[in-house]
Design a protein around this motif. Sequence first.
Motif, mmCIF file in Angstrom:
data_model
loop_
_atom_site.group_PDB
_atom_site.id
_atom_site.type_symbol
_atom_site.label_atom_id
_atom_site.label_comp_id
_atom_site.label_asym_id
_atom_site.label_seq_id
_atom_site.Cartn_x
_atom_site.Cartn_y
_atom_site.Cartn_z
ATOM 1 N N LYS A 43 60.175 41.710 55.467
ATOM 2 C CA LYS A 43 60.669 40.775 56.481
ATOM 3 C C LYS A 43 62.191 40.819 56.471
ATOM 4 C CE LYS A 43 60.033 36.923 53.258
ATOM 5 N NZ LYS A 43 59.522 35.586 53.023
ATOM 6 N N PHE A 44 62.796 40.237 57.486
ATOM 7 C CA PHE A 44 64.255 40.133 57.499
ATOM 8 C C PHE A 44 64.668 38.826 58.148
ATOM 9 C CE2 PHE A 44 64.704 41.220 61.962
ATOM 10 C CZ PHE A 44 63.662 42.113 62.213
ATOM 11 N N ALA A 45 65.902 38.426 57.861
ATOM 12 C CA ALA A 45 66.417 37.161 58.392
ATOM 13 C C ALA A 45 67.548 37.460 59.358
ATOM 14 C CB ALA A 45 66.920 36.296 57.245
ATOM 15 N N VAL A 46 67.525 36.808 60.529
ATOM 16 C CA VAL A 46 68.586 36.963 61.521
ATOM 17 C C VAL A 46 69.262 35.612 61.710
ATOM 18 C CG1 VAL A 46 69.167 37.647 63.875
ATOM 19 C CG2 VAL A 46 67.239 38.730 62.716
ATOM 20 N N ALA A 47 70.555 35.544 61.379
ATOM 21 C CA ALA A 47 71.324 34.326 61.603
ATOM 22 C C ALA A 47 71.791 34.312 63.046
ATOM 23 C CB ALA A 47 72.523 34.287 60.667
ATOM 24 N N SER A 48 71.988 33.119 63.612
ATOM 25 C CA SER A 48 72.379 33.100 65.016
ATOM 26 C C SER A 48 73.220 31.890 65.382
ATOM 27 C CB SER A 48 71.135 33.111 65.904
ATOM 28 O OG SER A 48 70.658 31.799 66.043
ATOM 29 N N GLY A 49 73.815 31.991 66.570
ATOM 30 C CA GLY A 49 74.604 30.900 67.109
ATOM 31 C C GLY A 49 73.753 29.795 67.702
ATOM 32 N N ALA A 50 72.439 29.994 67.722
ATOM 33 C CA ALA A 50 71.536 28.972 68.252
ATOM 34 C C ALA A 50 71.179 27.972 67.164
ATOM 35 C CB ALA A 50 70.273 29.624 68.801
ATOM 36 N N ARG A 51 72.060 27.789 66.194
ATOM 37 C CA ARG A 51 71.867 26.932 65.032
ATOM 38 C C ARG A 51 70.466 27.112 64.450
ATOM 39 N NH1 ARG A 51 73.714 21.727 68.146
ATOM 40 N NH2 ARG A 51 73.754 20.851 66.128
ATOM 41 N N ALA A 52 70.099 28.363 64.288
ATOM 42 C CA ALA A 52 68.785 28.674 63.740
ATOM 43 C C ALA A 52 68.851 30.014 63.026
ATOM 44 C CB ALA A 52 67.742 28.740 64.858
ATOM 45 N N ILE A 53 67.895 30.219 62.123
ATOM 46 C CA ILE A 53 67.743 31.511 61.467
ATOM 47 C C ILE A 53 66.327 31.982 61.765
ATOM 48 C CG2 ILE A 53 67.813 32.753 59.268
ATOM 49 C CD1 ILE A 53 69.315 30.212 58.189
ATOM 50 N N ALA A 54 66.206 33.206 62.293
ATOM 51 C CA ALA A 54 64.885 33.746 62.585
ATOM 52 C C ALA A 54 64.412 34.568 61.387
ATOM 53 C CB ALA A 54 64.941 34.613 63.826
ATOM 54 N N ILE A 55 63.251 34.223 60.857
ATOM 55 C CA ILE A 55 62.651 34.998 59.773
ATOM 56 C C ILE A 55 61.587 35.882 60.426
ATOM 57 C CG2 ILE A 55 61.448 34.893 57.555
ATOM 58 C CD1 ILE A 55 64.171 33.516 57.531
ATOM 59 N N CYS A 56 61.773 37.193 60.362
ATOM 60 C CA CYS A 56 60.934 38.094 61.138
ATOM 61 C C CYS A 56 60.014 38.891 60.235
ATOM 62 C CB CYS A 56 61.810 39.066 61.925
ATOM 63 S SG CYS A 56 63.037 38.211 62.919
ATOM 64 N N SER A 57 58.748 38.986 60.650
ATOM 65 C CA SER A 57 57.797 39.821 59.927
ATOM 66 C C SER A 57 57.018 40.637 60.953
ATOM 67 C CB SER A 57 56.858 38.957 59.083
ATOM 68 O OG SER A 57 56.221 38.022 59.901
ATOM 69 N N PHE A 58 56.410 41.746 60.483
ATOM 70 C CA PHE A 58 55.793 42.688 61.409
ATOM 71 C C PHE A 58 54.377 42.248 61.791
ATOM 72 C CE2 PHE A 58 53.887 46.875 62.510
ATOM 73 C CZ PHE A 58 54.720 47.137 63.578
ATOM 74 N N ASP A 59 54.088 42.367 63.080
ATOM 75 C CA ASP A 59 52.754 42.047 63.583
ATOM 76 C C ASP A 59 52.110 43.359 64.027
ATOM 77 O OD1 ASP A 59 50.537 41.274 64.957
ATOM 78 O OD2 ASP A 59 51.639 40.318 66.606
ATOM 79 N N PRO A 60 51.245 43.969 63.188
ATOM 80 C CA PRO A 60 50.730 45.309 63.492
ATOM 81 C C PRO A 60 49.870 45.339 64.756
ATOM 82 C CG PRO A 60 49.785 44.472 61.417
ATOM 83 C CD PRO A 60 50.726 43.441 61.915
ATOM 84 N N GLU A 61 49.208 44.221 65.090
ATOM 85 C CA GLU A 61 48.343 44.202 66.272
ATOM 86 C C GLU A 61 49.109 44.530 67.541
ATOM 87 O OE1 GLU A 61 45.846 40.731 67.068
ATOM 88 O OE2 GLU A 61 45.284 40.869 64.944
ATOM 89 N N ASN A 62 50.307 43.951 67.671
ATOM 90 C CA ASN A 62 51.089 44.161 68.887
ATOM 91 C C ASN A 62 52.211 45.162 68.715
ATOM 92 O OD1 ASN A 62 49.783 42.217 70.650
ATOM 93 N ND2 ASN A 62 50.547 40.705 69.193
ATOM 94 N N ASN A 63 52.370 45.671 67.486
ATOM 95 C CA ASN A 63 53.429 46.619 67.194
ATOM 96 C C ASN A 63 54.812 46.066 67.521
ATOM 97 O OD1 ASN A 63 54.500 49.039 66.279
ATOM 98 N ND2 ASN A 63 54.543 49.917 68.362
ATOM 99 N N TRP A 64 55.065 44.844 67.126
ATOM 100 C CA TRP A 64 56.410 44.298 67.239
ATOM 101 C C TRP A 64 56.654 43.326 66.094
ATOM 102 C CZ3 TRP A 64 55.093 41.875 72.631
ATOM 103 C CH2 TRP A 64 54.246 40.781 72.462
ATOM 104 N N TRP A 65 57.902 42.883 65.996
ATOM 105 C CA TRP A 65 58.262 41.951 64.925
ATOM 106 C C TRP A 65 58.276 40.535 65.507
ATOM 107 C CZ3 TRP A 65 59.523 43.410 59.802
ATOM 108 C CH2 TRP A 65 59.513 44.797 59.581
ATOM 109 N N VAL A 66 57.579 39.623 64.861
ATOM 110 C CA VAL A 66 57.572 38.236 65.326
ATOM 111 C C VAL A 66 58.462 37.405 64.402
ATOM 112 C CG1 VAL A 66 55.326 38.276 66.435
ATOM 113 C CG2 VAL A 66 55.493 37.793 63.990
#
Lengths: 393, 156
Positions: free
Chosen positions: A117-140
């Motif tokens: 997984k990875f963490a994306v910091a942002s200006g939207a006063r939030a941090i997105a924690i992303c993990s892979f969703d193999p069913e759809n082949n994208w990162w949620v």
Amino acid sequence: MAPEVYHIAQTPIIAHAFNADRSALAVSLNSNEAQILARSGKEWATIETLSEHDKVITSIDWAPNSNRIVTASQDRNAYVWQQTPDDTGKVIWKPTLVLLRINRAATHVRWSPNEDKFAVASGARAIAICSFDPENNWWVSKLLKKPIRSTVLSVDWHPNNVLLAAGSADSQARVFSAYIKEVDSKPAATVWGSKLPFNTICSEYRSPAGGWVHGVAFSPSGDLLAFTSHDSSLNIVYPGSNVVHNVRMPSLPLVSLVWTTEDTIIAAGHDCQPFVFNGTEGGWQEAGTLDDQSGGASGGPARRGGLAARSGAFAAFQAADSRGLGGSSGSSGSGDTKLTTVHQNTITDVRIYDGAPGQVARVSTSGVDGSLAIWDVNAVSAITGRLGGMSMR
Amino acid sequence: MEVNFRKIDIDAFDEEVLRESDLYEEDPRGPAQALDEAKQKQTAVRSSLARNDIVGALSLVLDNPPYGPHVEEAKNISLQTLLTILNTTKSTEITNVVKSLSPDAQDTLMKYLYKGMGMPGWGDISGSVLLGWHEKLTEVAGTGCIVRTMTDRRTV
């Protein structure tokens, strides 16, 4: 040992990341494209360009084991790049979409230690924690939101793959749980806490003089936290005893930092040189700089002691003031404005180059001056003439 | 055309608006208590100055100064007290005085110097005195001290 210095570009290097064996380098040159560079002799040459983002790429991270690159950009997107053969069989870097769900720029991105997984910091006063969703082949993503009050400027993972430190423009550094059920096994208890469902706030620390928190980093063991803030200070947290050590700098703010051992930190920023700090629970202090200031300007007024990093510009103005030597008239050459430091402008990113966590031997820095330097962490020299340096004579 | 909507404070309807109180903790002393303390310090500073104890006087006024909103009166008295000290110190003594202050006191002194420079003509403010102190303080505490003054929202 003198640092290895590479002049990569005429433009600022916003972020840099090396691959596992340090044979390739990914950089953002203040544009919407990331460059992959490879060593060719004594220089670095572009071998591939990653173009998918619409706006400036703010951060890059290269996962050493899975060999995947993640980029974050002001266009509110992140992409994961993976080497895949295209139709003709040629191996290219192929992007995978990340569903970030943020409405402001992404500012910083880091892979977790397990690279799942990875963490994306942002200006939207939030941090997105992303993990892979193999069913759809994208990162949620799942968003860490509360209680962040402003832009998140940096993130750093705890070695246990669950805890995440974040530094924010609301002048606080926080430790969160970024536990994702689908990815993580139940973490063992740490000094930061034992029950850790997603978005648990383990602790919050305010920078003493209210500066934005630029950089955060867990110590190699994960038991300590350090953060640098815009009030020109470095803060080291001992969560066990709830002690926070504050090292006030007489110089300009530090923006990025790494731990080289459990009791040593290297941090750099607007003062254009990497500073070394060491200490224990009893106290922390500045130990010196990695830049012995012999590599910059060669001769001219900039070489006189004084406030090293700024004395070049200072001397130029002083000459203009006292002797009427103007910079524009051409009487003082371009050398007069050269700094004595290796980097000629703010250092944007400090990263580990060589050595296991806790025994780092070399670090790399990239700067607004478009150069990249690799430093031996043991080549510490004393800081000279800086404290009382800004005298008029 | 109806234009009154332009005067609506849309931030009042924004649940995510960033408030001052999110960025720093307010002065725990209320206006009355802060004013009281500032007056006491003023008297104590006068007696320190009478003994020619400049470092003692400065440390007194720079320790735990009133900050933030709602304590304007106390802030003004503190500034006035500080200016008396600054104006009576000989310029040759400044460096030694600044060196014997704690780092906290140095940072606070820098805040007052900038506040003073922002209010020309107020009270006993003398630009050249403030600049003299500013030069000496920067030599001792570095540019970091100036950066801390600019970032700190706990304004004096």
